[in-house]
Design an enzyme around this catalytic site. Sequence first.
Site, PDB file in Angstrom:
ATOM      1  CB  CYS A 105      -0.971  -0.045   1.183  1.00 26.85           C
ATOM      2  SG  CYS A 105      -2.307   1.142   1.012  1.00 26.85           S
ATOM      3  CG  HIS A 231      -3.357  -3.673   3.281  1.00 23.85           C
ATOM      4  ND1 HIS A 231      -2.410  -2.973   3.987  1.00 23.85           N
ATOM      5  CD2 HIS A 231      -4.084  -2.744   2.615  1.00 23.85           C
ATOM      6  CE1 HIS A 231      -2.548  -1.678   3.762  1.00 23.85           C
ATOM      7  NE2 HIS A 231      -3.562  -1.502   2.926  1.00 23.85           N
ATOM      8  CD  GLU A 233      -0.515  -5.415   5.767  1.00 24.37           C
ATOM      9  OE1 GLU A 233      -0.283  -5.958   4.671  1.00 24.37           O
ATOM     10  OE2 GLU A 233      -1.075  -4.305   5.867  1.00 24.37           O
TER      11      GLU A 233
END
Lengths: 271, 982
Positions: A105, A231, A233
Site C-alpha cells: 500500500c 494488504h 498482512e
Amino acid sequence: MTQQIRSLVITGYGTNCEMEMAHACRKAGAAADIVHLSEILSGKYAVADYHFLNLAGGFLDGDDLGSAQVENVRLKYARIKTTGRTLFDEIQAFIGRGMIILGVCNGFQVLVKSGILPGNPLGKRRVSLTFNDSAKFEDRWVRLKVNRESPCIFTRGLESLTVPVRHGEGKFVCDSEETLREITQANLNALSYADASLSPTMEYPCNPNGSAGAIAGICDRSGRIFGLMPHPEAFTHPTNHPSWTRLETLPEKGEGMAIFDNAVQFLTGIL
Amino acid sequence: MATRVEVGLKPHLFDARGERVKRQILHAFPQLSPLEKISCLDIYSIDSDGLKGEWLEEAFCDPVIQDISVGSLLRSDFCWYIEIGYKPGVTDNVGNSARYALKLISGKDIPVFSSRAYLLHGSLPRDLVESIAEDCLANELIQHIRVFPVDECPAIEPYIPRVTMLHKAEVETVSLALSDEALLKLSQERTLALTVEELKVIARYLEDREVRAHRRSVGLTETITDVELEALAQTWSEHCKHKIFNADIRYEEQGHITEISSLFSTYIKGSTSEIRRLLGPEDICVSVFTDNAGVIRFNEDYNLVFKVETHNSPSALDPYGGALTGIVGVNRDPFGTGMGSKLIFNTDVFCFASPFYTSELPPKILHPRRIFEGVREGVEHGGNKSGIPTVNGCIVFDERYLGKPLVYCGTAGIMPREVGGEPSHLKKIKPGDRIVMSGGRIGKDGIHGATFSSEELHEASPTSAVQIGDPITQKKLTDFLLKARDLGIYRAITDNGAGGLSSSVGEMATLSGGCTIELDKPPLKYVGLSPWEILLSEAQERMTLAVPEEQVPAFLALSSQMDVESTVIGTFTDSGFFHCTYAGRTVCCLHLDFLHDGLPKMQLTARWNPVIHEDLPTPVPADHAGKLCEMLGRLNICSKEFVIRQYDHEVQGGSVVKPLVGLSCDGPSDAAVIRPLLDSTEGVVVANGIVPRYSDLDTYHMAACALDEALRNYVCVGGNPDRWASLDNFCWCDPVQSEKNPDGEFKLAQLVRANQALSAYTRAFRCPLISGKDSMKNDYIGGDIKISIPPTLLVSVIGRIDDVFTAVTMDVKLPGDLVYVLGRTKRELGGSEYLASLGMTGTVVPEVDAKTALERYRTLHRAISGGLIRAAHDISDGGLAVCLAEMAFAGGFGMEIDLGKISADPGLLDTEILYSETASRIVIEVKPEDASRVEALFGGDAACIGSITPQGRLTIRSQDSSVIIDEDLTALKSAWKATLDF
C-alpha cells in the site's frame, strides 16, 4: 544451524500497519524489529543489519502532496547522522547485497515514487499510483490473480490471493505504453485484480481503482523487490476474512501469510 | 516576491477528483447543463522567490502523472478559474508538508500556502460560478475564494495568507464592580458564558482580605486579570464542569416532588458504585469517572480504555474540520488516560437532517448533505490517517438535527496493567516535576471552544472556535509518547482539549497541589497572542506531561530525535495556587480550590407532564411487500455502505466481525469484534444504542431502549454479558428555563427521567457506566427560528469475547436451518420507524423488561459459546420484518416465515407483528440437529417461526396462513441500498 532471518519494519511519519506487518514476519519464522525512521536517521539502527525490509501501509506525511511524494524526498535528501549517507543509498546497498524488500500500500507507493520499482534504472520514477477512479478511499476485499510466469519470489507457488485493499490512491499508471509493455513482457506484473473466474479485470469493484492492465502489484526483474496495493498482512488469521463465519472448516492461517512464508523460505535458501 | 506553482494531472489522464466535484456540484445545481468538465489543480504559494525549478518539481510534481508550471498558467482551455485557499491562521496541513519537503531539498525554511484550483469548462455566468464556489467548494468561515474568468487568469497573484496581528501581547484587568446588566454584557461580549451570579462569586472572592493580601504579594491588584477571568470562565464552563448534571434539581411529577442533588452523583456514579459492590470479585472496573476515559480489565495483563465525545457545534460550522478535530480529539482521551494507552479502534455515530432536505435553509446553516459529506470526510481522514480502525457506528436521521448535527466520536485503547512496575491507570505528580507541552504549536485556533459549546448556536457564533486537526502530527506525537512511556521518562500525561493548557495543567495541578505556568514559553504558530489566548487556545495535537526534573534532558532528546516539538513551560508545585507568569511577571494567581470548587451549584426545577398522544389504530398497508421495500429504503434503516467503505475498518490486523458481513460483504453487522493482541484469540466487542425517536413519548424508555439496543447488539456477535461496561453520552436541548427557553423545565424533566432509567437499567443489567459526556445546548436560534434537537442519548458498550472463534454474524448461513425469535412481541409501535413512515408518533413506546432480557442474553451467550447459533441479528428500527429481510439478503438465502408461530400478545395485527419495535428481541438461526438443545436452553422464550430456503425469496405468511409478503431478495436488497448510493 540456520541463520535467523532478520526483518525490519520501518514506521514513523504516518506509517500505521507496522504492527501487523511485524506480526506476519514473526509468524512466518523471522525476527522482526519495528524501527522508527528517526531511529535510522539518527544512526541507532541500520538497514544493513537486516535481510528483509518491510515498507508498511499508512499515510506517510498525510499523503499531503500525493502519496509518498514527501517520503521520496526524505529518502533522497535526509542524511543519516552518523554516516552522512541517504536512506536511498542504504536501500541501494541493501538491494546490491541480494536482500529482499516488500512494500504494501503506502509502502508500494514509496517504492514506485522513489523509482525502486520497477527499478530500471534504479531511482527513476516510471510508474505511479494515483487517485482511484472512484475518487474515494475504499476498504474492500479483492481477489487477485497471481502471474505464474513472474520472477516474483513472494508469490511463488500461488495461483490467487484474497486480501483487502484500503486506499484512495491505488490506480496504477505508467509513464508510457512502452513501460507497461516492458512490465508485462518481463512478467513484472506479479498480481492482477481479478473477477470471480480469476481473470484480470478492469470492472469496478473487482478492480477497485481502475489500474492499468488491472495491475495490483509489481516486482523488479530480480523478483526480490515486490510492491502491492492490497494488504497481505491484513489476512494472517482465519477470522480476518469478512465471511469466515460462513465456512464449515477454517484454514489454519490467513491467505496473506503465503507472501511472508515465501519471503522467509527464499531467504532461508540463500543465507 | 512570492512564487506561485500550479500542478495538475496530465490531460490524457482521468481526473477522478474533478469528476467527483462535478457530481457534487450537479447535485446542488441540478439545472446546470453548460458545466462540461471540472479539472483540479494543486496550487502552492511560496513566500519567497529565487527557488530553483528542479527543487519545486522534485517536491511538488509526480512526473509520471502531473505537469507543473511555475509563475504562469498551466492550462488555458477553460472558462472559469476558482481558487480556494485557507484564511490566515487556519491549519494548512498540505502547506506544512510542502514547506517540510522544500526544506529537505533546498535547506531553506520558507512558508508555503496550499490552495486548490477548479477549472470550470462551460460558459456560465459569474454569479453562478460564485454560488458554486460558495455553496459547494469552499467554507468561507475558514477559506478564501478567488474567481477569475479565463482572460484575467494570467494576472493571478500568489495568495499568501500571512497572519498579521495588530494588537500587542498585553494583560488587561477587568473590573467586576458592575451592575448586573453590565456583568451580563461583559459575559456575552467576552464569550465567557458565565452567569451574573457566577461573576458575583468571583467578585466576592477578590474582596476577601487574605486573597487581596496574597495578590499584592505576587504583584497583582485586587482587580482580576483577563488571564484569570478567562481561566475561571473556561474551568467553570458547562462543557468542563457539567453544571447541569451537577445541579440541585427539584423534580416534579404529577404533584410528587423529588429533590435530586446532582444527576451525575445520584444516577451515574451512584449506580456504578452499587453495581461494582454487587459484582464483587466479578467487577471489571479499574478506573471510572476520574480520568479522561474509563478503564476496565481486559485480561490478566491488559486493561481497556474507552471514551466517547461529541463535537457538535464545530461540526455545524465547519463539518470537515469539526469532525476531523472531533475524532483526533477523542483519540487523545484514552491516549491521555493513566500513563497513556495504545489506540485500538474508533466508533462514530452521527445524527443529521435528511440529505434530501429541500426547504429553505435558516440563516448560517449549511445544507444537511454538505454537513453529512463534510463530517464523513473529516472522520475518514481523522481515523484512516491515524491508523485506527473505524469498526462500528451508525447514522440517525431526523429533521430536528438541521440546526445542530450530532457528531459522536469514540476511541478505545489498550494498555499493560503495569508500566514500570506501577499500575498504569494511575497518575502521580510530585511538586518540582516540570510541566512539558509536546506536539503542535499554539495559535488562535479554538479559543473559547469550551465556553462556545456551552451556548446555543447563533448567527454571530465566533469563527475562531473552529480548528482543523492534523492526524499526522498527532501520529508522530503518539509514536513518540508511547516510546517515552515505556522508557519511563515521564510521570503523568493528559491531553489538551477543551480549555487548552488552562484545563490540562489546571487538572493535573490538583495532583501535586499547584503549578506555575510560564506563558511566554509555549511555542506559538505566529506572534501576537495575548497571554490569556496562549492559556486557553485549543490548538490541536498537544499533550501536557509531568516530567521529573532529572528526566527532562532524556525526554527532550527523544522528542527532538522523533521530530516532535516539546517545551518545558513551567513547574508543578504544592503552593495551592494556579499561578501563571508572563515575561517574569505574575499574570494569574488563583487558589486552586477556588478554581475547581468555587463554582456554586445551580438550582433548577424540572417538571414532567406526560405527553399524551391519541391511540389511533395501526394503519395496514395495502401492499405488504411494497411497504417492506419502502421501509428498507428509509434513511434510518437503509445501507450505510457508502460511508462504511470509506473508513478503514481493519487496520492493525485484528478485525474479526466487520461492519459489513455476509455473502457479498454488505450485510449490516450488529457490533464489532476485534483482536487487539494479535497472538491471542481473546476479543474486544463494541456496540452502540441510540433511539431518539422514543424521546417524543418518554425519555425514560428512550434511555432504557438505547441501553438495551447496545447490549443486544453486543450479545448478538458473541459478547460476554458478564464482562461488559457502558458509556453514556447525552446530547440535549437547553434544559434551563429562561425567557428564550420557555419549556426548559420540561426538557430538564426529560433529562431527569433519562437518568433515572439509565440508573435503574444499568443496575438491572449489571452493566456499569465507566465514563460519559454531556452536551447540553444543542439548539439553534436564527432570526425567529428555533430548532431544538430531540433529546438524544448514545449508549456505547464495550466488553470481551473470550474466544473470537465463537463470534457470530447476522447473515443467514444455510438452507434448511431454522429461524427463531427470542422474546415476546408486544404492540409497541410508539416512536417506531413504521409509524414515522406514516407521519405518526403513536402512543405505546417499547418498555424494557430487564430481568427477562438479561436472562435471555446470558442464555444466548451460552448457546453461542457452545456453537449452537449460526446467525443472530437484533430486532430494532423497522422491527421483525426489516430484521428478517436483512438477515436473508446478507446471507443470500430466502426464508419461509409463519407469523402465526410467533410469541406475541393476543390480538396483534400482522402489521404490528412485522413492525413493532418491542425491545430485547433477537432472531437466531439454528441447525435442525441443534433445535432441541436450543429449545431446551431457552424454554418458552424461543419460538420457531420458519426456516431458511434455497430460493432467493422472503416469504411471510400472516397469522391466518395467507402469504402477505413474497419478495425477491434482490429487490429487497436494492431497495435497501438505493437510498444512500452516493
